[in-house]
Design a protein around this motif. Structure first.
Motif, short mmCIF file in Angstrom:
data_model
loop_
_atom_site.label_atom_id
_atom_site.label_comp_id
_atom_site.label_asym_id
_atom_site.label_seq_id
_atom_site.Cartn_x
_atom_site.Cartn_y
_atom_site.Cartn_z
N PHE A 208 -45.08 -25.83 28.14
CA PHE A 208 -45.86 -25.58 29.36
C PHE A 208 -47.24 -26.21 29.29
N ASN A 209 -47.98 -25.95 28.25
CA ASN A 209 -49.34 -26.48 28.13
C ASN A 209 -49.35 -27.96 27.76
N TYR A 210 -48.44 -28.35 26.90
CA TYR A 210 -48.35 -29.76 26.49
C TYR A 210 -48.12 -30.67 27.70
N LEU A 211 -47.27 -30.21 28.62
CA LEU A 211 -46.94 -31.00 29.80
C LEU A 211 -47.94 -30.80 30.93
N GLY A 212 -48.78 -29.78 30.82
CA GLY A 212 -49.75 -29.50 31.87
C GLY A 212 -49.13 -28.98 33.15
N ILE A 213 -48.04 -28.22 33.02
CA ILE A 213 -47.32 -27.70 34.18
C ILE A 213 -48.16 -26.66 34.91
N LYS A 214 -48.12 -26.68 36.22
CA LYS A 214 -48.83 -25.70 37.04
C LYS A 214 -48.07 -24.38 37.09
N LYS A 215 -46.74 -24.46 37.27
CA LYS A 215 -45.92 -23.26 37.39
C LYS A 215 -44.48 -23.60 37.06
N LEU A 216 -43.79 -22.67 36.41
CA LEU A 216 -42.38 -22.83 36.08
C LEU A 216 -41.60 -21.68 36.72
N ILE A 217 -40.56 -22.02 37.47
CA ILE A 217 -39.69 -21.03 38.09
C ILE A 217 -38.27 -21.27 37.62
N ALA A 218 -37.59 -20.22 37.22
CA ALA A 218 -36.18 -20.34 36.83
C ALA A 218 -35.39 -19.22 37.49
N THR A 219 -34.20 -19.55 37.99
CA THR A 219 -33.33 -18.55 38.61
C THR A 219 -31.91 -18.74 38.10
N CYS A 220 -31.09 -17.70 38.28
CA CYS A 220 -29.71 -17.79 37.84
C CYS A 220 -28.79 -17.19 38.89
N HIS A 221 -27.51 -17.53 38.76
CA HIS A 221 -26.48 -16.98 39.64
C HIS A 221 -25.91 -15.71 39.02
N ALA A 222 -25.49 -14.79 39.85
CA ALA A 222 -25.03 -13.48 39.37
C ALA A 222 -23.82 -13.55 38.46
N THR A 223 -22.99 -14.59 38.60
CA THR A 223 -21.73 -14.62 37.85
C THR A 223 -21.76 -15.56 36.66
N SER A 224 -22.97 -15.98 36.22
CA SER A 224 -23.06 -16.84 35.05
C SER A 224 -22.38 -16.19 33.86
N PRO A 225 -21.45 -16.90 33.19
CA PRO A 225 -20.60 -16.26 32.19
C PRO A 225 -21.20 -16.13 30.79
N ILE A 226 -22.23 -16.90 30.46
CA ILE A 226 -22.82 -16.78 29.12
C ILE A 226 -24.01 -15.84 29.25
N VAL A 227 -23.83 -14.59 28.90
CA VAL A 227 -24.82 -13.57 29.21
C VAL A 227 -25.78 -13.37 28.04
N TYR A 228 -27.06 -13.73 28.23
CA TYR A 228 -28.13 -13.45 27.28
C TYR A 228 -27.80 -13.97 25.88
N THR A 229 -27.38 -15.20 25.79
CA THR A 229 -27.00 -15.71 24.48
C THR A 229 -27.93 -16.79 23.97
N GLN A 230 -28.46 -17.65 24.83
CA GLN A 230 -29.34 -18.71 24.34
C GLN A 230 -30.75 -18.20 24.11
N LEU A 231 -31.25 -17.32 24.99
CA LEU A 231 -32.57 -16.74 24.84
C LEU A 231 -32.45 -15.23 24.93
N SER A 232 -33.38 -14.56 24.30
CA SER A 232 -33.42 -13.11 24.43
C SER A 232 -34.88 -12.71 24.57
N LEU A 233 -35.38 -12.75 25.79
CA LEU A 233 -36.80 -12.48 26.01
C LEU A 233 -37.08 -11.00 26.17
N PHE A 234 -36.05 -10.23 26.50
CA PHE A 234 -36.27 -8.83 26.79
C PHE A 234 -35.18 -7.98 26.17
N ASN A 235 -35.44 -6.69 26.15
CA ASN A 235 -34.39 -5.74 25.80
C ASN A 235 -33.31 -5.83 26.87
#
Length: 368
Positions: free
Chosen positions: A62-89
């Motif tokens: 984020f800071n290296y690239l100097g991004i102003k804002k990052l937005i990410a969204t997902c679809h309700a039926t995405s099949p790989i659930v919480y496997t690549q990242l785990s930011l929250f409980n």
């Protein structure tokens, strides 16, 4: 059939084109666009923030690239659930019935919150938990076509994601309507889509820097039976026909091909149903032929609009639109009855030694 089994089958049917991009492939391509990310709003609108390596890359850079804002969204039926990242409980984001809930994450600030001297996902996690950035459950299902997600698209400057290959046309159409820049992964077969080729002609799209037509590995859901390898318990499939597409400038498309071959009628036969010569490879484009030529569709990875003019596609309905004539009756009959092959009007073909010869998808062009 048990409800769990029915749900699994429905997920397989609905999301059979889910492929998740490796971080190393994202890093390799994104490093070429650093100057275009500065002070921009980046949208990853096919990317579960808990799973997506696109989100992971932009959050940590984020800071290296100097991004102003990052937005990410997902679809309700995405099949790989919480496997690549785990930011929250995960208990916070999984309902009592274990149904997946679509979310958006909006990042506007990333600091070294834990004081370790590096910006990593632990810092992003800290900021989110301390209300520095925003995690919000979406009202709808998170489909990129929904009104809710289209409104998010309006905020964005650049869209970066790996949309489902099966929805690539529709995804690109929405971006065009919104007049947004993009960096996307798609199937190389998209080069033959009428809508995509039109964008090439208008110089609104080009192939990216890396991985053109050499294949990429993608993580796939655990229920996939066809995969190439397993790494750390995750399944990966190799997709040979995959590449990057972008609306941003790409330096290689400013380079001119060095043409050294000379035209001869023997080496460059003419098509039977269109006034153009057939060229076997972009490397064999003759330097002294001023007419229209048919070259393999993969030429678009070398295309420089200052050197060549795109005329049309020599396949099917696109070929007919470009002026390619239908098969002659006797040739269509020979193709079907003797060669036992399809004969699609609009496809370019040649007669070589009395045989109907149909090259793979061709682009019609001429030198400027």
């Amino acid at each position: 059939m048990a409800k769990k089994d029915r749900d699994l089958l429905a997920a397989k049917k609905a999301k059979k084109s889910e492929f998740y991009t490796r971080l190393e492939d994202i890093e390799l391509e994104m490093k070429n666009y650093r100057e275009y990310f500065k002070d921009k709003v980046i949208l990853c609108n096919c990317d579960d923030p808990y799973e997506s390596n696109f989100f992971k890359y932009f959050a940590m850079s984020f800071n290296y690239l100097g991004i102003k804002k990052l937005i990410a969204t997902c679809h309700a039926t995405s099949p790989i659930v919480y496997t690549q990242l785990s930011l929250f409980n995960t208990a916070e984001v999984v309902a009592m019935d274990n149904a997946k809930r679509p979310y958006k994450i909006e990042i506007t600030e990333v600091i070294d919150a834990n004081g370790d001297g590096a910006i990593d996902l632990a810092d992003v996690e800290y900021l989110l938990k301390n209300d520095k950035n925003v995690l919000t459950e979406l009202k709808g299902d998170g489909d990129f076509r929904s009104d809710e997600c289209v409104e998010l698209l309006k905020q964005a400057d650049i869209v970066v994601t790996n949309p489902p290959f099966s929805l690539f046309r529709e995804f690109l159409d929405i971006l065009n309507q919104a007049e947004k820049d993009f960096i996307l992964i798609g199937n190389t077969n998209a080069l033959t889509y009428r809508e995509v080729f039109k964008m090439f002609k208008e110089d609104k799209i080009r192939t990216g820097y890396t991985n053109f037509n050499v294949g990429m590995f993608f993580e796939v859901p655990q229920f996939y039976e066809q995969y190439t390898k397993i790494v750390d318990g995750k399944k990966f499939a190799r997709v040979a026909t995959s590449c990057w597409f972008t609306s941003l400038p790409v330096e290689k498309h400013k380079d001119k091909l060095v043409l050294y071959k000379n035209y001869s009628a023997e080496e460059y036969p003419k098509y039977e149903n269109f006034d153009a010569i057939n060229v076997k490879s972009y490397k064999e484009i003759p330097c002294d032929y001023d007419g229209i030529m048919g070259v393999p569709v993969t030429f678009l990875d070398k295309y420089n609009p200052d050197q060549f003019e795109l005329i049309g596609l020599g396949i099917s309905n696109s070929g007919i639109e470009a002026g390619v004539q239908p098969y002659k009756p006797e040739h269509k009959k020979y193709r079907k009855e003797v060669q036992k092959r399809g004969a699609v009007d609009g496809d370019l073909y040649m007669m070589i030694d009395g045989e109907v010869t149909v090259p793979y998808a061709r682009i019609l062009l001429r030198r400027k």
